[in-house]
Design a protein around this motif. Structure first.
Motif, PDB file in Angstrom:
ATOM      1  N   ASN A  66     -45.462 -98.247  40.052  1.00  0.00           N
ATOM      2  CA  ASN A  66     -45.378 -99.587  40.635  1.00  0.00           C
ATOM      3  C   ASN A  66     -46.315 -99.654  41.830  1.00  0.00           C
ATOM      4  O   ASN A  66     -46.382 -98.730  42.636  1.00  0.00           O
ATOM      5  CB  ASN A  66     -43.949 -99.903  41.082  1.00  0.00           C
ATOM      6  CG  ASN A  66     -43.074-100.301  39.921  1.00  0.00           C
ATOM      7  OD1 ASN A  66     -43.523-100.946  38.986  1.00  0.00           O
ATOM      8  ND2 ASN A  66     -41.820 -99.912  39.974  1.00  0.00           N
ATOM      9  N   ARG A  67     -47.025-100.759  41.931  1.00  0.00           N
ATOM     10  CA  ARG A  67     -47.911-101.006  43.074  1.00  0.00           C
ATOM     11  C   ARG A  67     -47.362-102.237  43.774  1.00  0.00           C
ATOM     12  O   ARG A  67     -47.596-103.358  43.316  1.00  0.00           O
ATOM     13  CB  ARG A  67     -49.341-101.249  42.597  1.00  0.00           C
ATOM     14  CG  ARG A  67     -49.900-100.097  41.778  1.00  0.00           C
ATOM     15  CD  ARG A  67     -51.267-100.404  41.221  1.00  0.00           C
ATOM     16  NE  ARG A  67     -51.223-101.598  40.379  1.00  0.00           N
ATOM     17  CZ  ARG A  67     -52.277-102.265  39.954  1.00  0.00           C
ATOM     18  NH1 ARG A  67     -53.473-101.877  40.281  1.00  0.00           N
ATOM     19  NH2 ARG A  67     -52.152-103.331  39.191  1.00  0.00           N
ATOM     20  N   PRO A  68     -46.598-102.057  44.836  1.00  0.00           N
ATOM     21  CA  PRO A  68     -45.946-103.188  45.504  1.00  0.00           C
ATOM     22  C   PRO A  68     -46.908-104.339  45.784  1.00  0.00           C
ATOM     23  O   PRO A  68     -47.958-104.154  46.382  1.00  0.00           O
ATOM     24  CB  PRO A  68     -45.410-102.582  46.800  1.00  0.00           C
ATOM     25  CG  PRO A  68     -45.241-101.127  46.484  1.00  0.00           C
ATOM     26  CD  PRO A  68     -46.358-100.797  45.521  1.00  0.00           C
ATOM     27  N   GLY A  69     -46.553-105.507  45.284  1.00  0.00           N
ATOM     28  CA  GLY A  69     -47.346-106.703  45.478  1.00  0.00           C
ATOM     29  C   GLY A  69     -48.589-106.794  44.607  1.00  0.00           C
ATOM     30  O   GLY A  69     -49.315-107.770  44.659  1.00  0.00           O
ATOM     31  N   ARG A  70     -48.834-105.744  43.798  1.00  0.00           N
ATOM     32  CA  ARG A  70     -50.043-105.740  42.969  1.00  0.00           C
ATOM     33  C   ARG A  70     -49.776-105.403  41.516  1.00  0.00           C
ATOM     34  O   ARG A  70     -50.707-105.260  40.746  1.00  0.00           O
ATOM     35  CB  ARG A  70     -51.069-104.770  43.528  1.00  0.00           C
ATOM     36  CG  ARG A  70     -51.548-105.146  44.917  1.00  0.00           C
ATOM     37  CD  ARG A  70     -52.628-104.208  45.422  1.00  0.00           C
ATOM     38  NE  ARG A  70     -52.214-102.816  45.287  1.00  0.00           N
ATOM     39  CZ  ARG A  70     -53.035-101.827  44.981  1.00  0.00           C
ATOM     40  NH1 ARG A  70     -54.302-102.044  44.775  1.00  0.00           N
ATOM     41  NH2 ARG A  70     -52.594-100.590  44.902  1.00  0.00           N
ATOM     42  N   GLY A  71     -48.542-105.220  41.107  1.00  0.00           N
ATOM     43  CA  GLY A  71     -48.239-104.986  39.703  1.00  0.00           C
ATOM     44  C   GLY A  71     -47.849-103.564  39.378  1.00  0.00           C
ATOM     45  O   GLY A  71     -47.421-102.800  40.222  1.00  0.00           O
ATOM     46  N   ALA A  72     -48.000-103.232  38.105  1.00  0.00           N
ATOM     47  CA  ALA A  72     -47.616-101.921  37.598  1.00  0.00           C
ATOM     48  C   ALA A  72     -48.752-101.338  36.767  1.00  0.00           C
ATOM     49  O   ALA A  72     -49.589-102.059  36.236  1.00  0.00           O
ATOM     50  CB  ALA A  72     -46.357-102.037  36.740  1.00  0.00           C
ATOM     51  N   VAL A  73     -48.746-100.007  36.665  1.00  0.00           N
ATOM     52  CA  VAL A  73     -49.718 -99.298  35.845  1.00  0.00           C
ATOM     53  C   VAL A  73     -48.944 -98.354  34.930  1.00  0.00           C
ATOM     54  O   VAL A  73     -48.117 -97.572  35.391  1.00  0.00           O
ATOM     55  CB  VAL A  73     -50.703 -98.469  36.703  1.00  0.00           C
ATOM     56  CG1 VAL A  73     -51.674 -97.698  35.818  1.00  0.00           C
ATOM     57  CG2 VAL A  73     -51.433 -99.359  37.682  1.00  0.00           C
ATOM     58  N   VAL A  74     -49.220 -98.446  33.636  1.00  0.00           N
ATOM     59  CA  VAL A  74     -48.682 -97.506  32.660  1.00  0.00           C
ATOM     60  C   VAL A  74     -49.866 -96.699  32.164  1.00  0.00           C
ATOM     61  O   VAL A  74     -50.834 -97.256  31.648  1.00  0.00           O
ATOM     62  CB  VAL A  74     -48.008 -98.232  31.473  1.00  0.00           C
ATOM     63  CG1 VAL A  74     -47.564 -97.228  30.409  1.00  0.00           C
ATOM     64  CG2 VAL A  74     -46.833 -99.064  31.944  1.00  0.00           C
ATOM     65  N   SER A  75     -49.819 -95.384  32.350  1.00  0.00           N
ATOM     66  CA  SER A  75     -50.881 -94.532  31.829  1.00  0.00           C
ATOM     67  C   SER A  75     -50.259 -93.452  30.959  1.00  0.00           C
ATOM     68  O   SER A  75     -49.144 -92.991  31.223  1.00  0.00           O
ATOM     69  CB  SER A  75     -51.718 -93.928  32.959  1.00  0.00           C
ATOM     70  OG  SER A  75     -50.916 -93.177  33.834  1.00  0.00           O
ATOM     71  N   PHE A  76     -50.974 -93.099  29.918  1.00  0.00           N
ATOM     72  CA  PHE A  76     -50.485 -92.079  29.008  1.00  0.00           C
ATOM     73  C   PHE A  76     -51.666 -91.367  28.376  1.00  0.00           C
ATOM     74  O   PHE A  76     -52.766 -91.903  28.304  1.00  0.00           O
ATOM     75  CB  PHE A  76     -49.549 -92.670  27.944  1.00  0.00           C
ATOM     76  CG  PHE A  76     -50.099 -93.842  27.193  1.00  0.00           C
ATOM     77  CD1 PHE A  76     -50.741 -93.670  25.978  1.00  0.00           C
ATOM     78  CD2 PHE A  76     -49.964 -95.124  27.699  1.00  0.00           C
ATOM     79  CE1 PHE A  76     -51.248 -94.753  25.285  1.00  0.00           C
ATOM     80  CE2 PHE A  76     -50.457 -96.222  27.005  1.00  0.00           C
ATOM     81  CZ  PHE A  76     -51.100 -96.032  25.790  1.00  0.00           C
ATOM     82  N   ASP A  77     -51.415 -90.120  27.955  1.00  0.00           N
ATOM     83  CA  ASP A  77     -52.477 -89.371  27.300  1.00  0.00           C
ATOM     84  C   ASP A  77     -51.922 -88.564  26.147  1.00  0.00           C
ATOM     85  O   ASP A  77     -50.716 -88.372  26.030  1.00  0.00           O
ATOM     86  CB  ASP A  77     -53.250 -88.497  28.293  1.00  0.00           C
ATOM     87  CG  ASP A  77     -52.377 -87.500  29.014  1.00  0.00           C
ATOM     88  OD1 ASP A  77     -51.762 -86.651  28.344  1.00  0.00           O
ATOM     89  OD2 ASP A  77     -52.310 -87.559  30.248  1.00  0.00           O
TER      90      ASP A  77
END
Length: 153
Positions: free
Chosen positions: A128-139
């Motif tokens: 979670n990036r407060p005030g800037r959204g979310a990032v889902v990363s996977f490999d």
């Protein structure tokens, strides 16, 4: 040789198959094993669907109307990142590391996407990036067809 690309997509349902087709085409051209390609494309579909559905406030009409997909194929691994500008994920019911996320109840209409991504990928990270959204990363570790362009074996 390595390949990477990044897409800036509108938060519309039509963007999800576009990202999936680009990933599948890239992996087919590079010579990635079709089973690995399929797993990663399903995981990407789930991550993009989350970004489209939850990735922003449709009332603002600003950056929340878009999300970003970045894919890296480098040697033995593919890493995919989907970033949105929405409110982020609610508190999780289970860990991403050390075991699978708890599944939602049978009557739940959503909440299965991250569980599916965890089953299909080797490593998953949600930030979670407060005030800037979310990032889902996977490999996922790649397997190659004989004579593949990027085969490192």
């Amino acid at each position: 040789m390595s390949i990477w690309w990044s897409l800036h997509l509108r938060r519309e349902a039509a963007s999800v198959p576009l990202a999936r087709r680009l990933l599948l085409g890239t992996m087919e051209t590079a010579g990635v094993d079709p089973d690995i390609s399929y797993d990663l494309s399903v995981a990407l579909t789930e991550a993009c669907a989350n970004a489209v559905e939850h990735g922003g406030d449709r009332d603002t009409g600003e950056a929340s109307e878009a999300y970003r997909v970045t894919a890296y194929l480098d040697g033995e691994k593919c890493r995919i990142e989907v970033a949105d500008s929405g409110p982020g994920f609610p508190t999780r019911r289970g860990p991403l590391r050390g075991g699978p996320t708890a599944l939602p109840g049978p009557g739940a209409e959503s909440g299965r996407g991250l569980c599916l991504i965890e089953q299909l990928a080797d490593h998953v990270h949600v930030r979670n990036r407060p005030g800037r959204g979310a990032v889902v990363s996977f490999d996922k570790v790649l397997k190659w067809r004989k004579g593949a362009l990027l085969d490192v074996s």
